[in-house]
Write a protein that holds these residues in place. Structure first.
Motif, PDB file in Angstrom:
ATOM      1  N   ASN A  26       0.857  -1.189   0.000  1.00  0.00           N
ATOM      2  CA  ASN A  26       0.000   0.000   0.000  1.00  0.00           C
ATOM      3  C   ASN A  26       0.888   1.232   0.000  1.00  0.00           C
ATOM      4  O   ASN A  26       1.728   1.395   0.884  1.00  0.00           O
ATOM      5  CB  ASN A  26      -0.898   0.024   1.233  1.00  0.00           C
ATOM      6  CG  ASN A  26      -1.941  -1.078   1.218  1.00  0.00           C
ATOM      7  OD1 ASN A  26      -2.257  -1.625   0.167  1.00  0.00           O
ATOM      8  ND2 ASN A  26      -2.460  -1.411   2.377  1.00  0.00           N
ATOM      9  N   CYS A  27       0.695   2.098  -0.994  1.00  0.00           N
ATOM     10  CA  CYS A  27       1.505   3.318  -1.090  1.00  0.00           C
ATOM     11  C   CYS A  27       0.647   4.523  -0.729  1.00  0.00           C
ATOM     12  O   CYS A  27      -0.412   4.732  -1.315  1.00  0.00           O
ATOM     13  CB  CYS A  27       2.099   3.483  -2.476  1.00  0.00           C
ATOM     14  SG  CYS A  27       3.178   4.936  -2.553  1.00  0.00           S
ATOM     15  N   HIS A  28       1.149   5.304   0.207  1.00  0.00           N
ATOM     16  CA  HIS A  28       0.392   6.447   0.736  1.00  0.00           C
ATOM     17  C   HIS A  28       0.945   7.776   0.243  1.00  0.00           C
ATOM     18  O   HIS A  28       0.613   8.824   0.786  1.00  0.00           O
ATOM     19  CB  HIS A  28       0.424   6.403   2.272  1.00  0.00           C
ATOM     20  CG  HIS A  28      -0.169   5.147   2.832  1.00  0.00           C
ATOM     21  ND1 HIS A  28      -1.487   5.047   3.206  1.00  0.00           N
ATOM     22  CD2 HIS A  28       0.379   3.920   3.034  1.00  0.00           C
ATOM     23  CE1 HIS A  28      -1.727   3.808   3.646  1.00  0.00           C
ATOM     24  NE2 HIS A  28      -0.610   3.105   3.537  1.00  0.00           N
ATOM     25  N   CYS A  29       1.793   7.766  -0.789  1.00  0.00           N
ATOM     26  CA  CYS A  29       2.391   9.021  -1.265  1.00  0.00           C
ATOM     27  C   CYS A  29       1.323   9.900  -1.924  1.00  0.00           C
ATOM     28  O   CYS A  29       0.261   9.428  -2.325  1.00  0.00           O
ATOM     29  CB  CYS A  29       3.548   8.738  -2.226  1.00  0.00           C
ATOM     30  SG  CYS A  29       3.057   8.382  -3.929  1.00  0.00           S
ATOM     31  N   GLY A  30       1.628  11.178  -2.024  1.00  0.00           N
ATOM     32  CA  GLY A  30       0.665  12.121  -2.569  1.00  0.00           C
ATOM     33  C   GLY A  30       0.305  11.838  -4.017  1.00  0.00           C
ATOM     34  O   GLY A  30      -0.851  12.023  -4.422  1.00  0.00           O
ATOM     35  N   ASP A  31       1.274  11.391  -4.810  1.00  0.00           N
ATOM     36  CA  ASP A  31       0.995  11.070  -6.216  1.00  0.00           C
ATOM     37  C   ASP A  31      -0.031   9.942  -6.316  1.00  0.00           C
ATOM     38  O   ASP A  31      -0.982  10.018  -7.094  1.00  0.00           O
ATOM     39  CB  ASP A  31       2.274  10.645  -6.941  1.00  0.00           C
ATOM     40  CG  ASP A  31       3.193  11.817  -7.242  1.00  0.00           C
ATOM     41  OD1 ASP A  31       2.759  12.975  -7.069  1.00  0.00           O
ATOM     42  OD2 ASP A  31       4.341  11.567  -7.642  1.00  0.00           O
ATOM     43  N   CYS A  32       0.170   8.883  -5.541  1.00  0.00           N
ATOM     44  CA  CYS A  32      -0.763   7.748  -5.592  1.00  0.00           C
ATOM     45  C   CYS A  32      -2.137   8.153  -5.079  1.00  0.00           C
ATOM     46  O   CYS A  32      -3.158   7.742  -5.640  1.00  0.00           O
ATOM     47  CB  CYS A  32      -0.227   6.571  -4.780  1.00  0.00           C
ATOM     48  SG  CYS A  32       1.068   5.657  -5.635  1.00  0.00           S
ATOM     49  N   ARG A  33      -2.172   8.942  -4.009  1.00  0.00           N
ATOM     50  CA  ARG A  33      -3.473   9.312  -3.456  1.00  0.00           C
ATOM     51  C   ARG A  33      -4.287  10.127  -4.466  1.00  0.00           C
ATOM     52  O   ARG A  33      -5.482   9.929  -4.628  1.00  0.00           O
ATOM     53  CB  ARG A  33      -3.301  10.057  -2.140  1.00  0.00           C
ATOM     54  CG  ARG A  33      -2.852   9.101  -1.031  1.00  0.00           C
ATOM     55  CD  ARG A  33      -2.991   9.714   0.348  1.00  0.00           C
ATOM     56  NE  ARG A  33      -2.026  10.761   0.615  1.00  0.00           N
ATOM     57  CZ  ARG A  33      -2.318  12.062   0.673  1.00  0.00           C
ATOM     58  NH1 ARG A  33      -3.540  12.487   0.466  1.00  0.00           N
ATOM     59  NH2 ARG A  33      -1.369  12.941   0.934  1.00  0.00           N
ATOM     60  N   ARG A  69       5.705   6.493 -14.385  1.00  0.00           N
ATOM     61  CA  ARG A  69       4.572   6.789 -15.237  1.00  0.00           C
ATOM     62  C   ARG A  69       3.471   5.794 -14.888  1.00  0.00           C
ATOM     63  O   ARG A  69       3.736   4.703 -14.365  1.00  0.00           O
ATOM     64  CB  ARG A  69       4.947   6.714 -16.719  1.00  0.00           C
ATOM     65  CG  ARG A  69       5.465   5.366 -17.148  1.00  0.00           C
ATOM     66  CD  ARG A  69       5.827   5.365 -18.630  1.00  0.00           C
ATOM     67  NE  ARG A  69       6.173   3.989 -19.026  1.00  0.00           N
ATOM     68  CZ  ARG A  69       6.162   3.534 -20.269  1.00  0.00           C
ATOM     69  NH1 ARG A  69       5.834   4.349 -21.262  1.00  0.00           N
ATOM     70  NH2 ARG A  69       6.476   2.290 -20.548  1.00  0.00           N
ATOM     71  N   ARG A  70       2.241   6.188 -15.183  1.00  0.00           N
ATOM     72  CA  ARG A  70       1.090   5.395 -14.781  1.00  0.00           C
ATOM     73  C   ARG A  70       0.259   5.062 -16.004  1.00  0.00           C
ATOM     74  O   ARG A  70      -0.019   5.932 -16.829  1.00  0.00           O
ATOM     75  CB  ARG A  70       0.280   6.168 -13.736  1.00  0.00           C
ATOM     76  CG  ARG A  70       1.063   6.329 -12.424  1.00  0.00           C
ATOM     77  CD  ARG A  70       0.603   7.483 -11.603  1.00  0.00           C
ATOM     78  NE  ARG A  70       1.550   7.755 -10.524  1.00  0.00           N
ATOM     79  CZ  ARG A  70       1.520   7.182  -9.323  1.00  0.00           C
ATOM     80  NH1 ARG A  70       0.565   6.322  -9.033  1.00  0.00           N
ATOM     81  NH2 ARG A  70       2.427   7.470  -8.410  1.00  0.00           N
ATOM     82  N   GLY A  71      -0.130   3.797 -16.110  1.00  0.00           N
ATOM     83  CA  GLY A  71      -0.850   3.323 -17.283  1.00  0.00           C
ATOM     84  C   GLY A  71      -2.331   3.176 -16.986  1.00  0.00           C
ATOM     85  O   GLY A  71      -2.701   2.587 -15.971  1.00  0.00           O
TER      86      GLY A  71
HETATM   87 ZN   LIG Z   1       2.807   6.163  -4.291  1.00  0.00          ZN
END
Ligand SMILES: [Zn+2]
Ligand SMILES: [Zn+2]
Length: 120
Positions: A26-33, A69-71
């Protein structure tokens, strides 16, 4: 050998992994959120064990930072991949995997930047 399959919400993009995945991260970084609407849940696959079974040409990549980058699927909007540009792995959004996944939680990362509306 373990085989895992997944797809975007509309099914235009499908893939499979013939090999082991990591546990769920689980990633809680701002980009992921921002990208996922909440913290993200990922599993990492080896690129050499991953392949598309449908819709590879449809996939759109969004450069979310210099490192990643996100797909996503342009038809339904599902964000199904993160690419850390290491040339060896691809990061899968576990919500897109077909059940049963047989997976379990491994760890939480970037907890210092987690949202203030939930506890860990
Ligand atoms: Zn993240
Ligand atoms: Zn789709």
């Amino acid at each position: 050998m373990k085989k895992t399959t997944g797809q975007c919400h509309c099914g235009a993009i499908r893939y499979e992994v013939n090999g082991d995945l990591t546990g769920v991260i689980n990633c809680h970084c701002g980009d992921c959120r921002r990208w996922h609407g909440n913290f993200s849940a990922y599993a990492v696959a080896r690129l050499e064990e991953f392949h598309f079974t449908r819709g590879e040409d449809k996939l759109v990549w969004y450069e979310s930072s210099e490192k990643a980058r996100r797909g996503f699927c342009p038809d339904c909007g599902s964000s199904i991949f993160k690419d850390n540009k290491d040339g060896k792995t691809i990061v899968l959004s576990v919500g897109a995997l077909d059940a049963p996944t047989g997976m379990s939680h491994l760890k939480d990362i970037f907890t210092d930047s987690k949202g203030d509306w939930y506890e860990l």
